[in-house]
Write an enzyme that holds these catalytic residues in place. Structure first.
Site, PDB file in Angstrom:
ATOM      1  N   GLY A 482       0.789  -1.229   0.000  1.00 19.91           N
ATOM      2  CA  GLY A 482       0.000   0.000   0.000  1.00 19.91           C
ATOM      3  C   GLY A 482       0.816   1.271   0.000  1.00 19.91           C
ATOM      4  N   GLU A 728       7.085  -6.176   8.125  1.00 19.85           N
ATOM      5  CA  GLU A 728       7.810  -7.401   8.446  1.00 19.85           C
ATOM      6  C   GLU A 728       7.709  -7.774   9.925  1.00 19.85           C
ATOM      7  OE1 GLU A 728      11.783  -7.774   6.178  1.00 19.85           O
ATOM      8  OE2 GLU A 728      11.441  -5.665   6.651  1.00 19.85           O
TER       9      GLU A 728
END
Ligand code: FES
Ligand code: FES
Lengths: 786, 157
Positions: A482, A728
């Site tokens: 995004g 992550e």
């Protein structure tokens, strides 16, 4: 704030839901040829001869290239990689030759006709074996390879990097400790499994300019690597990344691009396309490295950990150009999100005859935390301390120190721990759904920094149009996370222009400005900073012009809803569009010209660590902390685990777009759940045995737990609007939390991932029969490097 | 060997010559440039190639193109009319049900087939209907929600 912090719709939504977005494999170019690759069937073999004559005779075949046509090595941190095997094949599946033909079918046919003569030599298919003194060397010329100075290959061994961390006095730490415990863990290879397989097209024109379309996360890094490997100046090398169908690290750096370029160099003017099959993708894109980890922990009765000595041995596969940095990142975070006075850590990246290890969402952190967070739980249990409380006691906090001895000034870890524990009612006992079922909870924390070199750069350009619309240009790649939307939100906020007036352009090294790589959860932070700076630059220009036009001092002007307005007389205003091409004076003369904002960014003050001790004041831009709780049900009859609920709390600094943030965390949880429960790329003597969706399962909608996301907003001082990266980190705690939940219900500790029904069932059975509780890894290893 | 086949593709009558060994997926992508259907595996395991044939969701990588003779094929490109998007497409955007977008066309087609058959499914029905469509990005929660939002709308009508 008007636009930052709001769930605006993704700007690429319509193109994606209509199927209109063209990914690389969707591109059709005129005169296009199709490539297919001949691959090594041997894990380790010398290439004696390659006979392409029969293949060349096949009608429709245009050219064939072998490793001899690309003898140059390439690599991001260590130049050890051959795009095609030159005289030695180092893993099963390594490219040895490539064909271009007028159809894909002919290219496949031709590959079958290529005859390769090999001399098979002993292979190394376990990272611990690779460390033995008599292990065959996979890169005998290692000492000649160029590498960045922060890495330590050990010539004459299979060690491509040895990172050392020496903090405090480890012996003293163990002496002072009331208890000392030792445990080993193992995490196998897994694969990223983006739903889009890798694809690239290369075309070289007669003037020597090369264009590469690639489903890649980092067009500029690809451009640089190819430029070095093929000796093409950067201004003649254009890399485009039109869209990326999921990367998770597998599309960082170069993978297949270099294989087709030799064909393009011969077949001028023809675009050459190579797309991986799913079977290729599992083996010939990056895989996540396997990890053997070992912990020796000294702790006091009151629950304070004093000393940790650990070893990480990474199964880096045939080429470690990228993997060396994972071993370094693991060293920085050696003991996870805990403050430990004495640390002695060794992290080794090791060559094996396995597929090439590389970056995978989490960049080593998921793998090390599988051990760190189980180790924490085991010790909490031994001491009789609640596992959540044990983490609180040892948590890194403001005023404490990281493993590299940096001073911690900003850390929301405690808050994350509390949120995640509360959201799942950690200490509440839940009722299982039936007979033979157990219900239990598990907990884990995690931390991650952007594991990037200290000086990596970002840039952005913003161009205003005369109707008040805006072009934002960046080479941050929206790989699904995004970033297009988030960068526009930050630009919109800075310029006070509605996000729907923006168009973002990315992914074209000829036209969009420099960005090091879309990796490391660094884009919101790094590219975000560059975008904000570019918009501030444009804003400065707008204020200068408006000041002339409106007759107010700059300081008394502001941007609001597409206008420059006087702060105290908002009716005095000029539309931004009217200034976009410069200011027109009453006499018709013009001032300034078009407004173009320029922003450049490098993380401030991040510096190299000490090569001997691994310590550093500020080796990374920031740390992201978080914690998760899981609520699971175990079928003791079948060994099957169902994850029912997961709570996830991360300190993101500032939420830029809530719905996108949730999407990142939810996606990471389910991905991590897959690795915990069933994902493993099985390699038997180096041969992948489950490289298809028939045999390698990833989570489906049926596996999805209920997910509760609780962001913490503890602003990052150097972050744009206070934001830091999280895509992550969110992947890290789920897997160890699940393993911890199994322990809490059964008293059985399983130290090897994944927790398949067979493995769980077997452990439960043995536990019943013999009372054994710890199912560690078989190997016990210890070795020393001079 | 080439075969002449007639079928309806995204509401248009088509007569077309296909090789007998070509899959529907490759014909859609290569001959008609409908690249919304993706190849994620080519083995019927990922659902990225899902299109509707006579209203049923099928993995177009597993169907031979010759077998669509006389049938009606709907791809993601045929779901919207001009720039008017289908409710599902809008809901996917509004509910954050897509990230990289590679699974999205197949996912939406599977959802479409479900809603055609059962306009008011339960969450379990939804999960079941998309369990053959792999998504590596979203974790599925928002996809299920996006479909349920449309289902709930149907329920209230
Ligand atoms: S491509 Fe058809 S199911 Fe995967
Ligand atoms: S959105 Fe990327 S695979 Fe589903």
């Amino acid at each position: 704030m008007k636009y930052v912090g709001k769930s605006i719709d993704r700007v690429d939504g319509v193109k994606k839901v209509t199927g209109d977005l063209k990914y690389v494999d969707d591109l059709k170019l005129s005169k296009m040829l199709y490539a297919a690759v001949k691959r090594s069937p041997h894990a380790h073999a010398l290439i004696k001869n390659i006979d392409v004559s029969k293949a060349l005779e096949l009608e429709g075949v245009k050219a064939i290239k072998t490793g001899k046509d690309v003898p140059q090595r390439a690599g991001l941190y260590l130049e050890d990689k051959y795009f095609m095997a030159v005289d030695r094949a180092r893993y099963i599946g390594e490219a040895v030759a490539v064909v271009a033909a007028i159809t894909q079918e002919i290219a496949f046919e031709a590959v079958k006709l290529i005859e390769v003569e090999y001399e098979v030599i002993p292979a190394v298919t376990n990272a611990l074996d690779a460390l033995k003194a008599d292990a065959p060397l996979i890169h005998p010329q290692l000492e000649e390879y160029y590498h960045a100075s922060i890495f330590h290959p050990v010539p004459g061994t299979n060690i491509s990097n040895h990172y050392k961390l020496r903090k405090g006095n480890i012996e003293k730490g163990f002496e002072e400790a009331d208890f000392v415990y030792e445990y080993n863990f193992y995490v196998p290879h897994v694969q990223h499994v983006p739903i889009e397989n890798h694809s690239a097209i290369a075309q070289m024109d007669r003037d020597g300019s090369l264009t590469v379309w690639a489903s890649c996360q980092s067009p500029y890094a690809v451009r640089q690597a190819l430029s070095v490997a093929f000796n093409i100046p950067l201004n003649k090398l254009r890399v485009l990344s039109p869209a990326v169908g999921g990367g998770f690290g597998s599309k960082a750096g170069t993978t297949l691009e270099g294989v087709i370029i030799p064909l393009a160099m011969e077949l001028r003017g023809h675009p050459i396309k190579l797309t991986f099959s799913r079977e290729d993708e599992f083996v010939n894109a990056f895989v996540r490295q396997g990890l053997h980890s070992k912990f020796k922990t000294g702790v006091n009765k009151n629950g304070k950990i004093i000393a940790i000595k650990n070893q990480y041995v990474w199964d880096g596969g045939a080429f470690n150009e990228y993997g060396v940095n994972i071993s370094k990142a693991a060293g920085f975070a050696a003991v996870g999100p805990y403050d430990v006075e004495h640390i002695w850590a060794d992290s080794y990246c090791v060559y094996t005859n396995h597929p090439v290890g590389g970056p995978y969402r989490g960049f080593g952190m998921s793998e090390i935390h599988y051990g760190i967070e189980q180790n924490m739980d085991i010790i909490a249990d031994k001491l009789g301390i609640d596992p959540v409380e044990f983490r609180r006691i040892n948590a890194q906090k403001e005023g404490g120190r990281t493993a590299t001895d940096s001073y911690i000034t900003n850390c929301g870890f405690l808050e994350c721990i509390d949120n995640a524990a509360d959201a799942i009612d950690f200490n509440k006992v839940e009722t299982p759904s039936g007979k033979y079922k157990l219900r239990g909870k598990g907990f884990a924390g995690g931390m991650k920094a952007p594991s990037m070199p200290t000086n990596v750069a970002s840039s952005a350009i913003v161009r205003l149009n005369e109707d008040g619309t805006v072009y934002l240009m960046s080479s941050a790649q929206d790989i699904g996370q995004g970033s297009d939307t988030v960068l526009i939100q930050m630009a919109a906020e800075t310029l006070s222009i509605n996000p729907d007036k923006f168009t973002i352009k990315t992914g074209d090294t000829d036209h969009t400005p420099y960005e090091w790589q879309t990796v490391a959860s660094r884009i919101t932070y790094c590219a975000g900073n560059a975008v904000v700076k570019a918009c501030e630059d444009a804003k400065g220009q707008l204020l200068d012009l408006a000041s002339i036009k409106l007759g107010f001092h700059k300081d008394d002007l502001m941007l609001e809803d597409g206008y420059v307005k006087a702060k105290f007389y908002p009716e005095k205003k000029v539309a931004i569009g009217d200034l976009a091409l410069g200011l027109t004076m009453p006499d018709g003369s013009g001032v300034h010209g078009p407004i173009i904002g320029r922003g450049s960014f490098i993380p401030p003050n991040t510096m190299n660590f000490d090569l001997e001790t691994g310590l550093g004041v500020n080796p990374v831009a920031f740390w992201t902390y978080g914690a998760q709780g899981v609520d699971i049900e175990l079928d003791t009859d079948t060994g099957e685990i169902k994850v029912l609920r997961v709570s996830s709390s991360f300190d993101v600094g500032q939420v830029v777009n809530p719905i996108l943030l949730e999407g990142q965390l939810e996606g990471a949880i389910v991905q991590s759940l897959g690795t915990a429960l069933f994902e493993e790329l099985m390699l038997k003597d180096g041969k992948p045995v489950n490289n298809s969706f028939v045999d390698y399962k990833i989570p489906t909608a049926d596996d999805m737990p209920e997910m509760i996301i609780i962001p913490v907003e503890n602003p990052e001082k150097t972050g744009p609007y206070g934001a830091r990266g999280v895509a992550e980190p969110a992947m890290i705690p789920t897997a160890p939390a699940i393993a911890n939940a199994i322990y809490s219900m059964t008293g059985v500790r399983i130290a090897t991932m994944p927790l398949t029904p067979e493995r769980v069932k077997k452990a439960l059975k043995e536990n019943k029969e013999t009372g054994r509780t710890y199912f560690g890894v078989d190997s016990d290893y210890e070795f020393h490097i001079k | 060997m080439k075969h002449k086949i007639s079928f309806i593709l995204n509401n248009e009558k088509i007569t077309h010559e296909v090789e007998s060994n070509k899959t529907l997926l490759s014909v859609l992508r290569e001959d008609f440039d409908f690249t919304g259907a993706k190849e994620g595996c080519g083995m019927g395991e990922c659902g990225a190639c899902t299109v509707l044939v006579n209203g049923q969701p099928i993995n177009s990588c597993m169907m031979l193109a010759v077998d669509i003779e006389g049938k009606e094929v709907l791809t993601i490109e045929g779901l919207s009319r001009g720039d008017v998007l289908d409710d599902l497409q809008i809901s996917f955007i509004e509910n954050g049900a897509l990230q990289c977008g590679y699974c999205t066309p197949g996912m939406i087609m599977s959802a479409k087939a479900l809603l055609n058959e059962n306009p008011t499914p339960t969450e379990e029905d939804v999960k079941h209907a998309i369990s053959g469509n792999l998504c590596r990005c979203t974790g599925y929660q928002k996809i299920v929600k996006a479909i349920m939002v449309v289902a709930d709308k149907n329920n209230n009508q």
